[in-house]
Design an enzyme around this catalytic site. Structure first.
Site, PDB file in Angstrom:
ATOM      1  N   LYS A 153       2.634  11.665   8.238  1.00 62.99           N
ATOM      2  CA  LYS A 153       2.539  12.685   7.510  1.00 62.99           C
ATOM      3  C   LYS A 153       2.409  14.063   8.214  1.00 62.99           C
ATOM      4  O   LYS A 153       2.689  15.223   8.125  1.00 62.99           O
ATOM      5  CB  LYS A 153       1.256  12.575   6.599  1.00 62.99           C
ATOM      6  CG  LYS A 153       1.128  11.683   5.804  1.00 62.99           C
ATOM      7  CD  LYS A 153       1.460  11.779   4.237  1.00 62.99           C
ATOM      8  CE  LYS A 153       1.520  10.396   3.529  1.00 62.99           C
ATOM      9  NZ  LYS A 153       2.305  10.418   2.355  1.00 62.99           N
TER      10      LYS A 153
ATOM     11  N   LYS B 280       9.279   2.281   3.963  1.00 57.48           N
ATOM     12  CA  LYS B 280       8.363   1.971   2.775  1.00 57.48           C
ATOM     13  C   LYS B 280       9.005   2.696   1.414  1.00 57.48           C
ATOM     14  O   LYS B 280       9.194   3.897   1.733  1.00 57.48           O
ATOM     15  CB  LYS B 280       6.944   2.058   3.168  1.00 57.48           C
ATOM     16  CG  LYS B 280       5.826   1.596   1.997  1.00 57.48           C
ATOM     17  CD  LYS B 280       4.332   2.329   2.406  1.00 57.48           C
ATOM     18  CE  LYS B 280       4.255   3.688   1.724  1.00 57.48           C
ATOM     19  NZ  LYS B 280       3.000   3.914   1.356  1.00 57.48           N
TER      20      LYS B 280
ATOM     21  N   LYS C 183       5.925   7.216  -2.902  1.00 55.44           N
ATOM     22  CA  LYS C 183       6.277   8.251  -3.967  1.00 55.44           C
ATOM     23  C   LYS C 183       6.421   9.515  -3.440  1.00 55.44           C
ATOM     24  O   LYS C 183       7.131  10.530  -4.430  1.00 55.44           O
ATOM     25  CB  LYS C 183       5.079   8.366  -5.033  1.00 55.44           C
ATOM     26  CG  LYS C 183       3.667   8.595  -4.526  1.00 55.44           C
ATOM     27  CD  LYS C 183       2.570   8.562  -5.497  1.00 55.44           C
ATOM     28  CE  LYS C 183       1.439   7.906  -5.306  1.00 55.44           C
ATOM     29  NZ  LYS C 183       0.408   8.097  -4.435  1.00 55.44           N
TER      30      LYS C 183
HETATM   31  P1  ATP Z   1       2.508   8.899  -0.815  1.00 55.18           P
HETATM   32  O1  ATP Z   1       3.923   8.562  -0.693  1.00 55.18           O
HETATM   33  O2  ATP Z   1       1.989   9.942  -1.533  1.00 55.18           O
HETATM   34  O3  ATP Z   1       1.817   8.895   0.603  1.00 55.18           O
HETATM   35  P2  ATP Z   1       2.086   6.183  -1.627  1.00 55.18           P
HETATM   36  O4  ATP Z   1       3.414   6.001  -2.666  1.00 55.18           O
HETATM   37  O5  ATP Z   1       2.169   5.573  -0.481  1.00 55.18           O
HETATM   38  O6  ATP Z   1       1.940   7.638  -1.595  1.00 55.18           O
HETATM   39  P3  ATP Z   1      -0.543   5.715  -2.378  1.00 55.18           P
HETATM   40  O7  ATP Z   1      -1.312   6.446  -3.312  1.00 55.18           O
HETATM   41  O8  ATP Z   1      -0.834   6.031  -0.853  1.00 55.18           O
HETATM   42  O9  ATP Z   1       1.015   5.507  -2.476  1.00 55.18           O
HETATM   43  O10 ATP Z   1      -0.792   4.323  -2.620  1.00 55.18           O
HETATM   44  C1  ATP Z   1      -1.501   3.786  -3.535  1.00 55.18           C
HETATM   45  C2  ATP Z   1      -1.510   2.123  -3.386  1.00 55.18           C
HETATM   46  O11 ATP Z   1      -0.106   1.472  -3.534  1.00 55.18           O
HETATM   47  C3  ATP Z   1      -2.073   1.696  -1.958  1.00 55.18           C
HETATM   48  O12 ATP Z   1      -2.827   0.704  -2.220  1.00 55.18           O
HETATM   49  C4  ATP Z   1      -0.960   1.268  -1.281  1.00 55.18           C
HETATM   50  O13 ATP Z   1      -1.146   0.760  -0.343  1.00 55.18           O
HETATM   51  C5  ATP Z   1       0.021   0.865  -2.345  1.00 55.18           C
HETATM   52  N1  ATP Z   1       1.438   1.146  -1.931  1.00 55.18           N
HETATM   53  C6  ATP Z   1       2.004   2.236  -1.872  1.00 55.18           C
HETATM   54  N2  ATP Z   1       3.252   2.045  -1.631  1.00 55.18           N
HETATM   55  C7  ATP Z   1       3.399   0.966  -1.364  1.00 55.18           C
HETATM   56  C8  ATP Z   1       4.751  -0.013  -1.469  1.00 55.18           C
HETATM   57  N3  ATP Z   1       5.883   0.576  -1.112  1.00 55.18           N
HETATM   58  N4  ATP Z   1       4.729  -1.221  -1.495  1.00 55.18           N
HETATM   59  C9  ATP Z   1       3.183  -1.984  -1.792  1.00 55.18           C
HETATM   60  N5  ATP Z   1       2.136  -1.203  -2.024  1.00 55.18           N
HETATM   61  C10 ATP Z   1       2.306   0.152  -1.925  1.00 55.18           C
END
Ligand code: ATP
Ligand code: LTN
Length: 327
Positions: free
Chosen positions: A111, A194, A197
């Site tokens: 980040k 990955k 969002k």
């Molecule tokens: P950001 O993009 O804002 O960093 P993010 O999409 O990675 O967010 P988080 O809020 O960090 O989402 O994650 C919420 C939960 O969803 C966490 O337990 C994270 O490990 C899980 N998660 C996020 N992205 C994935 C993915 N692509 N596959 C499986 N689990 C995920």
């Protein structure tokens, strides 16, 4: 009863990755213990976010929790910012985590990578301190998360060990746990990255219409050849779609491979889209109902008061152990 705890930060529209790796699993494990699931709104401040967007996202995450099957009668659902104990404990625990280990966190490196040092907030750097506080303040043992969050839970474990070595058996040791299939759903446009969002390309958002979801899956990047085979190295796109299909239907990779012998990518993608739509249709309907019901505020208020009761005890225990006067 063991405590189970997790959270999602309301930084944007939730994705199918969040659903498979986190949300769906929260509702599956909730009755295995005393469960706390919160909206990590303080963590959402670690990168710039518009106040109105943050407010809406927070309500949305709460609605998705309930739509996914979290039961507010059993599971404590609340906003992180509604329980000041998290932040109070973080101020204490920051003294037991070190600059070196924080700067090695993958999420921090990712980040902050494109930012000038002057623009990197202290909160982004200290993210795992607050996260460790979120966990230990409830004496939580089981932490269901997606793969990307395991490193943070490992750091919380290091902290607990360090703290208890010094003060005795004060904090409970947590452990991360992941779904067997789907702990890291990859982007549909670049299956080596990955699905996240904060990266709109290659995402399926839970707010997308069913038609858009189908379109996105049908146009997902695939690989050379035409075989449906689980092979992350050589077929990352197909392997990712297989993971989505397997996690939603319970079919093993072998079963999926057998089913699609002699068939092409088109047939396979249609099956993945069908599975996603099958899962999302009732889920999205429940989400709409929850939003309309107007019950979210009450659920969050009840959750916060339950959460505070539990966490106050831990905070006292920690304050006493470290020598804060008259606690
Ligand atoms: P950001 O993009 O804002 O960093 P993010 O999409 O990675 O967010 P988080 O809020 O960090 O989402 O994650 C919420 C939960 O969803 C966490 O337990 C994270 O490990 C899980 N998660 C996020 N992205 C994935 C993915 N692509 N596959 C499986 N689990 C995920
Ligand atoms: N960092 C997590 C959200 C989160 C969390 C936690 C998860 C904040 N505190 C404590 C588990 C336990 C994320 O999903 N990005």
């Amino acid at each position: 009863m063991e405590r189970i705890l997790s959270g999602i930060k309301p930084t944007g529209q939730l994705t199918l990755g969040n659903y498979i790796g986190a949300l769906k699993n929260f509702s599956k494990v909730q009755y295995e213990g005393e469960t706390f699931i919160f909206i990590a709104d303080l963590h959402a401040l670690t990168l710039p976010i518009d106040p109105e967007v943050l407010r809406n996202n927070s309500r949305d995450v709460a609605a998705y929790y309930i739509a996914a099957g979290l039961d507010p009668k059993h599971t404590t659902i609340f906003l992180q910012s509604d329980n000041p104990s998290h932040s109070e404990l973080a101020i204490i625990l920051q003294n037991y985590l070190y600059m070196g280990e924080l700067s090695r966190m993958t999420q921090f490196k990712d980040k902050s990578q494109k930012m000038k040092e002057e623009a990197i907030g202290l909160g982004l750097f200290a993210y795992p301190v607050l996260m460790a506080s979120d966990i230990v303040i409830y004496d939580a043992k089981r932490i269901p998360v997606g793969e990307d969050q395991v490193q943070h839970v490992e750091l919380a474990r290091d902290l607990v060990k360090r703290f208890n070595n010094r003060y005795g058996d004060v904090l409970v040791m947590p452990k991360a746990e992941m779904v067997k299939v789907g702990a890291r759903i990859m982007s549909l446009s670049d299956p080596t990255k990955k699905m996240s969002k904060s990266d709109p390309k290659g995402d399926i958002y839970l707010s997308d219409s069913l038609e858009v979801m189908r379109k996105k899956i049908m146009s997902a990047v695939t690989d050379m050849g035409r075989e449906i085979k689980y092979d992350v190295e050589n077929k990352p796109g197909i392997s990712n779609l297989m993971t989505i299909l397997s996690s939603l239907t319970g079919k093993s990779f072998q079963e999926i491979e057998n089913e699609f012998v002699g068939k092409g990518y088109g047939d396979f993608k249609r099956a993945v889209a069908d599975a996603v739509i099958n899962e999302m249709t009732p889920f999205k309907a429940r989400y709409e109902e929850v939003i309309k019901s107007g019950e979210i505020d009450k659920i969050l208020a009840d959750g916060a008061s339950r959460a505070r009761k539990v966490s106050e005890l831990t905070l006292k225990r920690v304050q006493k152990a470290i020598g804060l006067y008259n606690k």
